[in-house]
Scaffold this motif. Structure first.
Motif, PDB file in Angstrom:
ATOM      1  N   ASP A  31     -90.772 -46.214  77.971  1.00  0.00           N
ATOM      2  CA  ASP A  31     -89.446 -46.085  78.574  1.00  0.00           C
ATOM      3  C   ASP A  31     -88.497 -47.039  77.842  1.00  0.00           C
ATOM      4  OD1 ASP A  31     -87.365 -45.398  80.243  1.00  0.00           O
ATOM      5  OD2 ASP A  31     -88.056 -46.678  81.891  1.00  0.00           O
ATOM      6  N   TYR A  32     -87.766 -46.531  76.860  1.00  0.00           N
ATOM      7  CA  TYR A  32     -86.861 -47.344  76.050  1.00  0.00           C
ATOM      8  C   TYR A  32     -85.416 -46.940  76.338  1.00  0.00           C
ATOM      9  CZ  TYR A  32     -85.999 -43.247  73.283  1.00  0.00           C
ATOM     10  OH  TYR A  32     -85.616 -41.989  72.911  1.00  0.00           O
ATOM     11  N   LEU A  33     -84.482 -47.779  75.899  1.00  0.00           N
ATOM     12  CA  LEU A  33     -83.066 -47.463  76.022  1.00  0.00           C
ATOM     13  C   LEU A  33     -82.315 -48.195  74.923  1.00  0.00           C
ATOM     14  CD1 LEU A  33     -80.780 -46.112  77.723  1.00  0.00           C
ATOM     15  CD2 LEU A  33     -80.623 -48.289  78.955  1.00  0.00           C
ATOM     16  N   ILE A  34     -81.456 -47.466  74.193  1.00  0.00           N
ATOM     17  CA  ILE A  34     -80.537 -48.091  73.233  1.00  0.00           C
ATOM     18  C   ILE A  34     -79.276 -48.471  73.996  1.00  0.00           C
ATOM     19  CG2 ILE A  34     -79.066 -47.756  71.218  1.00  0.00           C
ATOM     20  CD1 ILE A  34     -81.002 -45.649  70.211  1.00  0.00           C
ATOM     21  N   LEU A  35     -78.817 -49.706  73.800  1.00  0.00           N
ATOM     22  CA  LEU A  35     -77.535 -50.154  74.341  1.00  0.00           C
ATOM     23  C   LEU A  35     -76.572 -50.299  73.166  1.00  0.00           C
ATOM     24  CD1 LEU A  35     -78.808 -52.885  76.827  1.00  0.00           C
ATOM     25  CD2 LEU A  35     -78.088 -50.547  77.356  1.00  0.00           C
ATOM     26  N   GLU A  36     -75.518 -49.499  73.158  1.00  0.00           N
ATOM     27  CA  GLU A  36     -74.535 -49.508  72.071  1.00  0.00           C
ATOM     28  C   GLU A  36     -73.168 -49.811  72.656  1.00  0.00           C
ATOM     29  OE1 GLU A  36     -72.214 -49.581  69.084  1.00  0.00           O
ATOM     30  OE2 GLU A  36     -74.360 -49.346  68.661  1.00  0.00           O
ATOM     31  N   ARG A  37     -72.471 -50.793  72.101  1.00  0.00           N
ATOM     32  CA  ARG A  37     -71.173 -51.195  72.653  1.00  0.00           C
ATOM     33  C   ARG A  37     -70.041 -50.239  72.298  1.00  0.00           C
ATOM     34  NH1 ARG A  37     -70.191 -56.421  68.998  1.00  0.00           N
ATOM     35  NH2 ARG A  37     -69.903 -55.308  67.059  1.00  0.00           N
ATOM     36  N   ASP A  38     -70.174 -49.488  71.224  1.00  0.00           N
ATOM     37  CA  ASP A  38     -69.105 -48.580  70.801  1.00  0.00           C
ATOM     38  C   ASP A  38     -69.222 -47.224  71.501  1.00  0.00           C
ATOM     39  OD1 ASP A  38     -67.439 -50.095  68.941  1.00  0.00           O
ATOM     40  OD2 ASP A  38     -69.269 -50.246  67.747  1.00  0.00           O
ATOM     41  N   ASP A  39     -68.398 -46.270  71.058  1.00  0.00           N
ATOM     42  CA  ASP A  39     -68.345 -44.978  71.751  1.00  0.00           C
ATOM     43  C   ASP A  39     -69.219 -43.900  71.119  1.00  0.00           C
ATOM     44  OD1 ASP A  39     -66.851 -44.586  69.511  1.00  0.00           O
ATOM     45  OD2 ASP A  39     -65.047 -43.920  70.541  1.00  0.00           O
ATOM     46  N   SER A  40     -70.071 -44.266  70.157  1.00  0.00           N
ATOM     47  CA  SER A  40     -71.024 -43.303  69.603  1.00  0.00           C
ATOM     48  C   SER A  40     -72.167 -44.053  68.927  1.00  0.00           C
ATOM     49  CB  SER A  40     -70.350 -42.370  68.585  1.00  0.00           C
ATOM     50  OG  SER A  40     -70.032 -43.069  67.411  1.00  0.00           O
ATOM     51  N   LEU A  41     -73.279 -43.373  68.795  1.00  0.00           N
ATOM     52  CA  LEU A  41     -74.349 -43.911  67.976  1.00  0.00           C
ATOM     53  C   LEU A  41     -73.921 -43.807  66.522  1.00  0.00           C
ATOM     54  CD1 LEU A  41     -77.488 -42.345  69.711  1.00  0.00           C
ATOM     55  CD2 LEU A  41     -76.603 -44.674  69.969  1.00  0.00           C
ATOM     56  N   LEU A  42     -74.465 -44.664  65.687  1.00  0.00           N
ATOM     57  CA  LEU A  42     -74.169 -44.659  64.249  1.00  0.00           C
ATOM     58  C   LEU A  42     -72.676 -44.819  63.972  1.00  0.00           C
ATOM     59  CD1 LEU A  42     -76.573 -41.703  63.423  1.00  0.00           C
ATOM     60  CD2 LEU A  42     -77.031 -44.121  62.966  1.00  0.00           C
TER      61      LEU A  42
END
Length: 162
Positions: A31-42
């Motif tokens: 059970d993983y989760l990416i936390l990204e501060r911007d409005d899209s991945l990459l």
């Protein structure tokens, strides 16, 4: 309330997305989760590059983990837009789990319980409201990239004639 995850990945750039692809393919029960501060991945590939940027490497060096490409693997110069479309399709196919607008503010390790608490400021893009969310995780992998906060070495910059 604290949400529990096995693995938190801080940063949705190439490294963070690749790690999520590895987990999705090789360890689907994690059970993983990416936390990204911007409005899209990459987002760095999408927004923070110069105009008409082209990749100039063999295709096999820019594929995401598990991604296949039918083109000649040694095809060199190609548009980043086409690669982004292929990366997005691969991310969607694997159902990569992520939260956008999630700015990690603090990571603390509870030595007694051997877990991490990750404090995140999440912003609702529809109204700008911010809230604090906490995650508890056995693993935290920080993939914020080398250029997260660019610096200019002043001693060198001052010596460059203008």
């Amino acid at each position: 309330m604290i949400t529990t995850k096995n693995t938190i990945i801080v940063g949705g750039g190439h490294a963070g997305v690749n790690l999520a692809c590895i987990l999705a393919i090789n360890e689907p029960s994690v059970d993983y989760l990416i936390l990204e501060r911007d409005d899209s991945l990459l987002v760095k590939w999408r927004e923070y590059r110069w105009e008409k940027f082209n990749l100039n490497t063999a295709i096999k060096y820019s594929l995401l983990y598990g991604q296949r490409d039918e083109r000649d693997e040694w095809l060199l110069e190609r548009s980043i837009e086409g690669e982004l479309e292929r990366w997005d399709a691969h991310i969607a196919k694997l159902c990569i789990r992520h939260r956008l607008h999630s700015n990690v503010k603090n990571i603390e390790k509870n030595e007694e319980k051997d877990v991490f608490t990750v404090t995140v400021e999440e912003t609702d893009p529809s109204n700008g409201n911010e809230s604090i969310v906490k995650y508890q995780s056995d693993n935290v992998v920080v993939c914020n990239g080398y250029y997260d906060k660019p610096t200019c070495p002043l001693a060198i910059a001052d010596g460059i004639p203008v």
